[in-house]
Scaffold this motif. Sequence first.
Motif, short mmCIF file in Angstrom:
data_model
loop_
_atom_site.label_atom_id
_atom_site.label_comp_id
_atom_site.label_asym_id
_atom_site.label_seq_id
_atom_site.Cartn_x
_atom_site.Cartn_y
_atom_site.Cartn_z
N ARG A 329 0.82 -1.21 0.00
CA ARG A 329 0.00 0.00 0.00
C ARG A 329 0.85 1.26 0.00
O ARG A 329 0.48 2.29 -0.57
CB ARG A 329 -0.90 0.00 1.23
CG ARG A 329 -1.88 1.16 1.31
CD ARG A 329 -2.42 1.31 2.72
NE ARG A 329 -1.37 1.69 3.66
CZ ARG A 329 -1.57 1.85 4.97
NH1 ARG A 329 -2.76 1.64 5.47
NH2 ARG A 329 -0.57 2.20 5.75
N ASP A 330 2.03 1.20 0.63
CA ASP A 330 2.89 2.38 0.77
C ASP A 330 3.90 2.55 -0.36
O ASP A 330 4.43 3.64 -0.55
CB ASP A 330 3.65 2.32 2.11
CG ASP A 330 2.71 2.37 3.30
OD1 ASP A 330 1.58 2.86 3.15
OD2 ASP A 330 3.10 1.90 4.39
N PHE A 331 4.18 1.47 -1.09
CA PHE A 331 5.19 1.56 -2.15
C PHE A 331 4.59 2.23 -3.38
O PHE A 331 3.56 1.80 -3.92
CB PHE A 331 5.72 0.17 -2.51
CG PHE A 331 6.84 0.19 -3.50
CD1 PHE A 331 8.14 0.50 -3.10
CD2 PHE A 331 6.62 -0.09 -4.84
CE1 PHE A 331 9.18 0.52 -4.01
CE2 PHE A 331 7.65 -0.07 -5.76
CZ PHE A 331 8.93 0.24 -5.35
N VAL A 332 5.23 3.30 -3.86
CA VAL A 332 4.70 4.11 -4.96
C VAL A 332 5.18 3.58 -6.30
O VAL A 332 6.38 3.40 -6.53
CB VAL A 332 5.12 5.59 -4.79
CG1 VAL A 332 4.67 6.41 -6.00
CG2 VAL A 332 4.54 6.16 -3.52
N ILE A 333 4.22 3.32 -7.19
CA ILE A 333 4.54 2.93 -8.57
C ILE A 333 4.83 4.19 -9.38
O ILE A 333 4.17 5.22 -9.21
CB ILE A 333 3.36 2.16 -9.20
CG1 ILE A 333 3.13 0.86 -8.43
CG2 ILE A 333 3.62 1.86 -10.67
CD1 ILE A 333 4.28 -0.12 -8.50
N ARG A 334 5.81 4.11 -10.27
CA ARG A 334 6.21 5.27 -11.07
C ARG A 334 6.07 4.98 -12.56
O ARG A 334 5.94 3.83 -12.98
CB ARG A 334 7.64 5.69 -10.72
CG ARG A 334 7.81 6.08 -9.23
CD ARG A 334 8.77 7.22 -9.07
NE ARG A 334 10.08 6.99 -9.62
CZ ARG A 334 11.10 6.47 -8.93
NH1 ARG A 334 10.94 6.11 -7.67
NH2 ARG A 334 12.28 6.31 -9.51
N ASP A 335 6.13 6.04 -13.32
CA ASP A 335 5.99 5.94 -14.77
C ASP A 335 7.06 5.01 -15.34
O ASP A 335 8.24 5.15 -15.03
CB ASP A 335 6.11 7.34 -15.39
CG ASP A 335 5.88 7.34 -16.89
OD1 ASP A 335 5.09 6.49 -17.36
OD2 ASP A 335 6.46 8.20 -17.58
N GLY A 336 6.63 4.06 -16.19
CA GLY A 336 7.57 3.15 -16.83
C GLY A 336 7.88 1.90 -16.05
O GLY A 336 8.63 1.03 -16.53
N ASP A 337 7.35 1.74 -14.84
CA ASP A 337 7.59 0.54 -14.04
C ASP A 337 7.02 -0.70 -14.72
O ASP A 337 6.04 -0.63 -15.47
CB ASP A 337 6.96 0.67 -12.65
CG ASP A 337 7.78 1.53 -11.71
OD1 ASP A 337 8.89 1.94 -12.10
OD2 ASP A 337 7.32 1.79 -10.58
N THR A 338 7.64 -1.85 -14.43
CA THR A 338 7.10 -3.14 -14.83
C THR A 338 6.74 -3.91 -13.58
O THR A 338 7.61 -4.19 -12.74
CB THR A 338 8.11 -3.94 -15.66
OG1 THR A 338 8.41 -3.23 -16.87
CG2 THR A 338 7.54 -5.30 -16.04
N LEU A 339 5.47 -4.23 -13.43
CA LEU A 339 4.96 -4.99 -12.29
C LEU A 339 4.80 -6.44 -12.72
O LEU A 339 4.04 -6.73 -13.65
CB LEU A 339 3.63 -4.41 -11.83
CG LEU A 339 2.93 -5.08 -10.65
CD1 LEU A 339 3.77 -5.00 -9.39
CD2 LEU A 339 1.57 -4.45 -10.42
N TYR A 340 5.53 -7.34 -12.07
CA TYR A 340 5.54 -8.75 -12.48
C TYR A 340 5.27 -9.65 -11.29
O TYR A 340 5.86 -9.48 -10.22
CB TYR A 340 6.89 -9.10 -13.11
CG TYR A 340 7.03 -10.56 -13.48
CD1 TYR A 340 6.35 -11.09 -14.57
CD2 TYR A 340 7.85 -11.41 -12.74
CE1 TYR A 340 6.47 -12.42 -14.91
CE2 TYR A 340 7.98 -12.75 -13.07
CZ TYR A 340 7.29 -13.25 -14.16
OH TYR A 340 7.40 -14.58 -14.48
N VAL A 341 4.37 -10.62 -11.49
CA VAL A 341 4.01 -11.59 -10.45
C VAL A 341 4.39 -12.97 -10.94
O VAL A 341 3.97 -13.39 -12.03
CB VAL A 341 2.51 -11.54 -10.11
CG1 VAL A 341 2.18 -12.56 -9.04
CG2 VAL A 341 2.12 -10.13 -9.66
N THR A 342 5.20 -13.70 -10.17
CA THR A 342 5.63 -15.04 -10.56
C THR A 342 4.54 -16.07 -10.28
O THR A 342 3.62 -15.84 -9.49
CB THR A 342 6.90 -15.45 -9.80
OG1 THR A 342 6.63 -15.40 -8.38
CG2 THR A 342 8.05 -14.51 -10.11
#
Length: 374
Positions: A329-342
């Motif tokens: 909840r506290d970690f900020v996503i930024r422009d261009g990030d890649t969010l990956y779930v294994t």
Amino acid sequence: MGKTIARRAALLVLAGTVAACGLPRVGPNKSEIYAGSVEQQGDAFIVSINDRVTRATAVVPALGFDDAFLNAGIIGSDTISPGDVLGISIWENVDAGILTTAGAPASLSEIQVDGDGYIFIPYAGRIRAAGNSPETIRRIVTEKLASQTPDPQVMVARAAGNGTTVTLTGATGQGVFPIERPTRTLSAMLAAAGGVSVAPEIAKVRVTRGNQTGEVWFEDLFNNPALDIALRGGDRILVEADTRAYTALGATGGQSRVKFESKTLSAIEALAQVGGLQSNVADPTGVFVFRNETAEIANSVLGRSDLIGPQRMVYVLNLTEPNGMFMARDFVIRDGDTLYVTEAPYVQWTKLLSTITGSLASAGSIAALGNSVK
């Protein structure tokens, strides 16, 4: 007994063959990602997210106006500007005046202030109008004519069609709008034009004045009145939607490039935007955020000072930890990030067993078909 051993051996050979061929999957597993770390002779720093990391990486685009915009005062409602149209009437107290006769005014209508801010009045000459009020212009004209006709009476009024305008694009109403008494500030002008045409949560407002440009979040205009700048003639105003986006991959509810839906976006919100984790395949201990981080932030995160230039960073979330959901909840996503779930480890075993049993069933069918042919 011999047949049982032979079957087991054949099964192991089949399993090895299937595994060697490679099973379909959404991407690398955790061990393969960690193999690319600096500690494993790779080129990426892998960091577990904690409170210190969330603080060091919580960077939101800084939008606002510089002092040149903020310190510009509101234009007075009666201040004349280049392009304004004036109406001037002059009375003289003599029967044969220089402009008119007694009792009948000389009406000079639709006198436009030129680009340099001047107007021309017969017998008064070229007069500076821009920056002055109609009353100031009246006094100047009166003084100029007083040496040529006794006690001249002068009236000056701004005619309809204010020459001080701004260009507005991207709002509900687009076009060229005059700066009038009710629309002398940015928020008032946007309201007069019908508001913004994009979602207020992701709307940005850019103002270009000469060679200066400032940008602000639309919502901040109302949360921080100091940002509601005074407008100037010639300002160009652009309202546009936030263009930031991140990419979601792996065992999530959707795999795509996703635009931000708010000014700030947390990891948990980013997961929610794509439908969360796939409950039947996702590994909640393997949520990764891939990012190229500036040297300043990378040094702060890693507690170092020797890194130079952009650094490849891989941030790891374990949602099963007691505070894992709070970290997300506290970690900020930024422009261009890649969010990956294994994928969960058992998923590959399930796929392997399914492939083997399917292969055995197919082999059995083929054998049965052969026997029936014989």
